[in-house]
Design an enzyme around this catalytic site. Structure first.
Site, PDB file in Angstrom:
ATOM      1  N   ASP A 185      47.478 -22.889 145.016  1.00 63.62           N
ATOM      2  CA  ASP A 185      47.336 -23.860 143.927  1.00 63.62           C
ATOM      3  C   ASP A 185      46.641 -25.146 144.384  1.00 63.62           C
ATOM      4  O   ASP A 185      46.785 -25.563 145.533  1.00 63.62           O
ATOM      5  CB  ASP A 185      48.740 -24.188 143.376  1.00 63.62           C
ATOM      6  CG  ASP A 185      48.669 -24.895 142.033  1.00 63.62           C
ATOM      7  OD1 ASP A 185      47.653 -24.759 141.332  1.00 63.62           O
ATOM      8  OD2 ASP A 185      49.643 -25.584 141.685  1.00 63.62           O
ATOM      9  N   ASN A 201      47.127 -17.739 133.134  1.00 56.46           N
ATOM     10  CA  ASN A 201      45.858 -18.392 133.441  1.00 56.46           C
ATOM     11  C   ASN A 201      44.722 -18.037 132.463  1.00 56.46           C
ATOM     12  O   ASN A 201      43.675 -18.694 132.452  1.00 56.46           O
ATOM     13  CB  ASN A 201      45.416 -18.109 134.886  1.00 56.46           C
ATOM     14  CG  ASN A 201      46.231 -18.845 135.937  1.00 56.46           C
ATOM     15  OD1 ASN A 201      46.431 -18.355 137.043  1.00 56.46           O
ATOM     16  ND2 ASN A 201      46.714 -20.058 135.608  1.00 56.46           N
TER      17      ASN A 201
HETATM   18  C1  IPE Z   1      50.047 -20.741 139.559  1.00 55.29           C
HETATM   19  O1  IPE Z   1      49.339 -21.911 139.448  1.00 55.29           O
HETATM   20  C2  IPE Z   1      49.120 -19.572 139.499  1.00 55.29           C
HETATM   21  C3  IPE Z   1      48.213 -19.422 140.618  1.00 55.29           C
HETATM   22  C4  IPE Z   1      48.091 -20.202 141.649  1.00 55.29           C
HETATM   23  C5  IPE Z   1      47.369 -18.262 140.552  1.00 55.29           C
HETATM   24  P1  IPE Z   1      49.141 -22.661 138.045  1.00 55.29           P
HETATM   25  O2  IPE Z   1      48.259 -23.807 138.340  1.00 55.29           O
HETATM   26  O3  IPE Z   1      48.673 -21.702 137.026  1.00 55.29           O
HETATM   27  O4  IPE Z   1      50.609 -23.112 137.693  1.00 55.29           O
HETATM   28  P2  IPE Z   1      51.106 -24.315 136.794  1.00 55.29           P
HETATM   29  O5  IPE Z   1      50.363 -24.230 135.486  1.00 55.29           O
HETATM   30  O6  IPE Z   1      50.796 -25.563 137.531  1.00 55.29           O
HETATM   31  O7  IPE Z   1      52.577 -24.109 136.664  1.00 55.29           O
HETATM   32  C1  IPE Z   2      44.909 -22.453 141.572  1.00 54.15           C
HETATM   33  O1  IPE Z   2      44.336 -23.712 141.427  1.00 54.15           O
HETATM   34  C2  IPE Z   2      43.985 -21.332 141.187  1.00 54.15           C
HETATM   35  C3  IPE Z   2      44.382 -20.614 139.975  1.00 54.15           C
HETATM   36  C4  IPE Z   2      45.411 -20.894 139.222  1.00 54.15           C
HETATM   37  C5  IPE Z   2      43.540 -19.531 139.554  1.00 54.15           C
HETATM   38  P1  IPE Z   2      44.359 -24.476 140.041  1.00 54.15           P
HETATM   39  O2  IPE Z   2      43.135 -24.115 139.290  1.00 54.15           O
HETATM   40  O3  IPE Z   2      45.626 -24.252 139.318  1.00 54.15           O
HETATM   41  O4  IPE Z   2      44.242 -25.961 140.532  1.00 54.15           O
HETATM   42  P2  IPE Z   2      44.999 -27.221 139.918  1.00 54.15           P
HETATM   43  O5  IPE Z   2      46.461 -26.913 139.957  1.00 54.15           O
HETATM   44  O6  IPE Z   2      44.504 -27.387 138.529  1.00 54.15           O
HETATM   45  O7  IPE Z   2      44.611 -28.344 140.821  1.00 54.15           O
HETATM   46 MG    MG Z   3      47.402 -25.237 139.329  1.00 55.24          MG
END
Ligand code: IPE
Ligand code: IPE
Ligand code: MG
Length: 242
Positions: free
Chosen positions: A22, A70
């Protein structure tokens, strides 16, 4: 007692590590770049950290790459992620296999474009007899969806007369999860500082140790993994005992 592998230093290594990759979006935004640029760097880092885990003797690594939630993101971002999955699976077919890594996928991959599904099937097939680290890539994965799927499969077995309701126990349900046959995660690492599970390995993480690191995934280095393992090694796991 849970079986653990001994590292060279004689310390207890977690046999199964989960990583919620993340913070890609924030990494890019901090630099004035589009979120997809963060995903590109994050994907490269996935490869580096996977190799590192394999090199230090981790037996199972589960990475959370794309959740069932996602899909809510803008189409452009989802498209960029799907493109990266394709690129990295093509590379995985070339590289990881030489690294003796067995690749499995957790999640409903039937939702992905055909070409990606074919790459997924090929990666699983080509690597299935590897004996090194198992890499689980969680893609279109959600812990709740996984539990629902297991419940539906158990119900079907009962309906078909192959199982009685009393035979639905924890071991049976575990065998119906995507991670069937694998030990539960010992350590789950979440970079980016968020202190939540976000639907990751809900069933399997009952007694996992969580380590939250205040670092964004693209910046996460092998040294951060070492730090998380060191923190894990300080914990006293009781599994409800004393
Ligand atoms: C969790 O991260 C999913 C992945 C890293 C693939 P998210 O960014 O989707 O989670 P939330 O929305 O912060 O809970
Ligand atoms: C994790 O990084 C990757 C996926 C969820 C696919 P994020 O895209 O959630 O990055 P932040 O949390 O918005 O910084
Ligand atoms: Mg995230």
């Amino acid at each position: 007692m849970r079986k653990k592998k001994e590292s060279g230093k004689g310390e207890l290594l977690p046999s199964h590590i989960g990583i919620i990759m993340d913070g890609n979006g924030r990494w890019a935004q901090k630099r004035g770049l589009p979120r997809s640029a963060g995903h590109t760097v994050g994907a490269a880092n996935f490869k580096k950290i996977t190799r590192y885990c394999s090199s230090i003797g981790i037996r199972y690594l589960t990475v959370y790459a794309f959740s069932t939630e996602n899909w809510k993101r803008p189409a452009e971002e989802v498209g960029a992620l799907l493109g990266l999955f394709r690129q990295y699976l093509e590379e995985a077919l070339r590289d990881f296999l030489n690294d003796d890594i067995k690749v499995r996928f957790l999640g409903d991959v039937s939702a992905f474009p055909k070409a990606l599904q074919e790459l997924i099937a090929e990666t699983v097939e080509v690597s299935k007899n590897r004996t090194g680290m198992t890499l689980n890539i969680a893609m279109n994965y959600g812990g709740r969806a996984e539990i629902v799927r297991a419940a539906q499969q158990a119900a079907q077995l009962v309906k078909d007369g192959e199982l009685s309701p009393e035979e639905i126990d924890e071991a049976r349900l575990s065998s119906l999860m995507y991670t069937a046959g694998e030990p539960d995660p010992d350590l789950i690492i979440r970079p980016s500082g968020e202190q939540r599970i976000s639907n990751f390995l809900l069933w399997q993480s009952a007694y996992a140790e969580y380590v939250i690191l205040d670092i964004l995934w693209p910046d996460f280095k092998p040294a951060d993994l070492d730090k998380a393992i060191a923190e894990y090694q300080k914990r006293k796991r009781r599994f409800g005992g004393v």
